[in-house]
Design a protein around this motif. Sequence first.
Motif, PDB file in Angstrom:
ATOM      1  N   GLY A  89      24.624  45.733  43.268  1.00 58.34           N
ATOM      2  CA  GLY A  89      25.141  45.380  41.962  1.00 58.34           C
ATOM      3  C   GLY A  89      26.047  46.403  41.324  1.00 58.34           C
ATOM      4  N   PHE A  90      26.546  47.384  42.108  1.00 48.93           N
ATOM      5  CA  PHE A  90      27.429  48.387  41.537  1.00 48.93           C
ATOM      6  C   PHE A  90      28.825  48.390  42.169  1.00 48.93           C
ATOM      7  N   SER A  91      28.937  47.977  43.415  1.00 48.11           N
ATOM      8  CA  SER A  91      30.172  48.213  44.160  1.00 48.11           C
ATOM      9  C   SER A  91      31.308  47.277  43.792  1.00 48.11           C
ATOM     10  N   GLU A  92      31.019  46.110  43.231  1.00 49.63           N
ATOM     11  CA  GLU A  92      32.059  45.110  42.990  1.00 49.63           C
ATOM     12  C   GLU A  92      32.538  45.090  41.541  1.00 49.63           C
ATOM     13  N   PHE A  93      32.351  46.202  40.830  1.00 50.97           N
ATOM     14  CA  PHE A  93      32.630  46.154  39.391  1.00 50.97           C
ATOM     15  C   PHE A  93      34.082  45.810  39.051  1.00 50.97           C
ATOM     16  N   PRO A  94      35.111  46.265  39.791  1.00 50.82           N
ATOM     17  CA  PRO A  94      36.482  45.849  39.406  1.00 50.82           C
ATOM     18  C   PRO A  94      36.693  44.348  39.580  1.00 50.82           C
ATOM     19  N   HIS A  95      36.121  43.805  40.655  1.00 52.17           N
ATOM     20  CA  HIS A  95      36.229  42.374  40.917  1.00 52.17           C
ATOM     21  C   HIS A  95      35.546  41.582  39.804  1.00 52.17           C
ATOM     22  N   TRP A  96      34.345  42.002  39.443  1.00 51.85           N
ATOM     23  CA  TRP A  96      33.603  41.297  38.392  1.00 51.85           C
ATOM     24  C   TRP A  96      34.324  41.374  37.060  1.00 51.85           C
ATOM     25  N   HIS A  97      34.877  42.529  36.743  1.00 55.79           N
ATOM     26  CA  HIS A  97      35.528  42.683  35.449  1.00 55.79           C
ATOM     27  C   HIS A  97      36.646  41.658  35.257  1.00 55.79           C
ATOM     28  N   ASP A  98      37.324  41.300  36.321  1.00 59.13           N
ATOM     29  CA  ASP A  98      38.429  40.347  36.236  1.00 59.13           C
ATOM     30  C   ASP A  98      37.967  38.894  36.248  1.00 59.13           C
ATOM     31  N   ARG A  99      36.718  38.619  36.663  1.00 62.78           N
ATOM     32  CA  ARG A  99      36.340  37.232  36.903  1.00 62.78           C
ATOM     33  C   ARG A  99      35.091  36.750  36.166  1.00 62.78           C
ATOM     34  N   VAL A 100      34.073  37.588  36.025  1.00 57.77           N
ATOM     35  CA  VAL A 100      32.787  37.119  35.503  1.00 57.77           C
ATOM     36  C   VAL A 100      32.917  36.763  34.024  1.00 57.77           C
ATOM     37  N   TRP A 101      32.261  35.690  33.632  1.00 61.54           N
ATOM     38  CA  TRP A 101      32.494  35.071  32.322  1.00 61.54           C
ATOM     39  C   TRP A 101      32.237  36.019  31.151  1.00 61.54           C
ATOM     40  N   TYR A 102      31.116  36.727  31.118  1.00 57.51           N
ATOM     41  CA  TYR A 102      30.815  37.541  29.942  1.00 57.51           C
ATOM     42  C   TYR A 102      31.644  38.819  29.904  1.00 57.51           C
ATOM     43  N   LEU A 103      32.231  39.221  31.035  1.00 57.16           N
ATOM     44  CA  LEU A 103      33.079  40.412  31.048  1.00 57.16           C
ATOM     45  C   LEU A 103      34.493  40.118  30.548  1.00 57.16           C
ATOM     46  N   SER A 104      34.783  38.839  30.310  1.00 56.48           N
ATOM     47  CA  SER A 104      36.067  38.525  29.684  1.00 56.48           C
ATOM     48  C   SER A 104      36.096  39.001  28.239  1.00 56.48           C
ATOM     49  N   VAL A 105      34.933  39.324  27.668  1.00 54.67           N
ATOM     50  CA  VAL A 105      34.891  39.779  26.276  1.00 54.67           C
ATOM     51  C   VAL A 105      35.579  41.144  26.130  1.00 54.67           C
ATOM     52  N   PHE A 109      27.246  48.513  31.703  1.00 57.97           N
ATOM     53  CA  PHE A 109      28.174  49.567  31.312  1.00 57.97           C
ATOM     54  C   PHE A 109      29.296  49.713  32.340  1.00 57.97           C
ATOM     55  N   LEU A 110      28.943  49.739  33.610  1.00 56.55           N
ATOM     56  CA  LEU A 110      29.942  49.947  34.659  1.00 56.55           C
ATOM     57  C   LEU A 110      30.926  48.790  34.740  1.00 56.55           C
ATOM     58  N   THR A 111      30.454  47.572  34.536  1.00 59.69           N
ATOM     59  CA  THR A 111      31.333  46.407  34.657  1.00 59.69           C
ATOM     60  C   THR A 111      32.072  46.099  33.371  1.00 59.69           C
ATOM     61  N   GLY A 112      31.475  46.450  32.217  1.00 59.57           N
ATOM     62  CA  GLY A 112      32.077  46.097  30.952  1.00 59.57           C
ATOM     63  C   GLY A 112      32.834  47.211  30.269  1.00 59.57           C
ATOM     64  N   VAL A 113      32.401  48.468  30.454  1.00 60.59           N
ATOM     65  CA  VAL A 113      32.994  49.589  29.729  1.00 60.59           C
ATOM     66  C   VAL A 113      33.932  50.407  30.610  1.00 60.59           C
ATOM     67  N   SER A 114      33.494  50.767  31.814  1.00 62.79           N
ATOM     68  CA  SER A 114      34.307  51.647  32.654  1.00 62.79           C
ATOM     69  C   SER A 114      35.696  51.079  32.949  1.00 62.79           C
ATOM     70  N   PRO A 115      35.836  49.795  33.301  1.00 59.46           N
ATOM     71  CA  PRO A 115      37.196  49.283  33.550  1.00 59.46           C
ATOM     72  C   PRO A 115      38.100  49.331  32.326  1.00 59.46           C
ATOM     73  N   VAL A 116      37.538  49.208  31.123  1.00 63.91           N
ATOM     74  CA  VAL A 116      38.415  49.261  29.952  1.00 63.91           C
ATOM     75  C   VAL A 116      38.819  50.695  29.633  1.00 63.91           C
ATOM     76  N   GLU A 117      38.102  51.685  30.179  1.00 61.20           N
ATOM     77  CA  GLU A 117      38.588  53.062  30.090  1.00 61.20           C
ATOM     78  C   GLU A 117      39.927  53.159  30.833  1.00 61.20           C
ATOM     79  N   TYR A 118      40.021  52.481  31.973  1.00 63.78           N
ATOM     80  CA  TYR A 118      41.291  52.486  32.709  1.00 63.78           C
ATOM     81  C   TYR A 118      42.360  51.722  31.943  1.00 63.78           C
TER      82      TYR A 118
END
Length: 489
Positions: A148-164, A90-99
Amino acid sequence: MKDQYRAMTRLGWETTYQDMDKVFPYDQFEGIKINDWEAWEDPFRMTMDAYWKFQAEKDKKLYAIIDSFAQNNAQKNLTDASYLSALKLFLTGVSPVEYQAHRGFAHIARHFRGDGPRVACQMQAIDELRHIQTQVHTMSHYNRHFNGFSEFPHWHDRVWYLSVPKSFFDDARTAGPFEFIVAIGFSFEYVLTNLLFVPFMSGAAFNGDMATVSFGFSAQSDEARHMTLGLQAIKFMLEQDPDNVPIVQKWIDKWTWRGYRVLVLVAAMMDYMLPESPQSWKEAWELYFEQNTVGLFNDLAKYGIKVPDCVGRIKAEKDHASHQVWMTFYTHGAATAMHTWIPDEKKQKWLSEKYPETFDKYYKPIYDHWKERADKGDRYYSQMLPQLCQVCQVPVLFTESDSDEPMKLYQRQTLYKEERYHFCSDQCLHIFEQEPEKYVYAWMPVQQIFQGNCGGPTIPDVLNFYKIADGIENRDYKGSEDEVAYNMM
């Protein structure tokens, strides 16, 4: 009161030393015809002073609950540590798209020439910013105890499944203002948001996470306003000119499908990542879409709008989607920023009850085989990178569930300027064919890895690029010592 409200929310001016079309250059190129901006009816007659008052009262209550949660070490009340993987998704996939939504609504609030929609979009832009802030503040408590919580903005831009989810909002934000408000204000907020927030918050409550329940309900009260804004925007366009109807229909078809493809991540979360699951993905879809949302399309039928063609395809996938997504997560667990696992006996029994026609027949034998290998110390990992859909960027993992061969891979392809592109469905192929120039430049994680743009050619190189800790034994993501110890409790 009506006159007072109009005086506080309508400027009623037109430019003099610059042409209006130069000041508002984006609200005409999509082909939408607006004959009377004053016909806009505000879904919520709220002035800015009232808005700040209501939001301040909600925040006061919310942060009191968050503080109480932290002071009482309430993370120890969770049903199981595996629940944390749902929070990470949720934090990596949903919260950044709120922004992303905040940025998008702030943009169209500037570029609608009508005062009414400008004021409404400004309030929603502030809402979306508030949502990511409250979500990050709530989960910061877990960040003190688990990795596994602190790097969520970084992951959102790079991790493969978060590109969805990222590609969904990139697509919406690079559209015009009217398409954006259909994509987010209508298709996502009105048609699909209940499938995200309501089951997730119920799942949080069932698993002892009352802080997440609180921010969810606090956000959902805003979502009610957002859904009404999206519906008002649709009706406003349809009532302004009959030429708008086919354009709006095309957008509704596109964004209902695109939103559904993002929600397959939620489907896997609901069915597999919650130790205690109050509702299956199939049940949620039947309740919130097939019963509630289809009724909305019946109301819009008087304008000439029909139910999107993709609904039949989604109905065929509802018995399969969550299982196929979770299996992809499991087989590629070496490169996820969360744990993945084989469902235990209790969960498999629950899945058998919720999916009596598919789980035992198609999926349980695969889990049994993988468990047998894992028990021998040979946990299965895919040795290949998945083929991604060029539009939704979900791996091409779904099957022809509406055919006589329900386990045959559902894959489509086309040539554009002598390049071959792959798709997960006929729907994504159709979207591509409408605007190929938009999607040929998509940032595709797998292709970027093969091109050497993600740290290097090996899994450890990619994990370093992602900032995901490489596991000692099997390269599966490992949490902190506290998390591992808690998982063994």
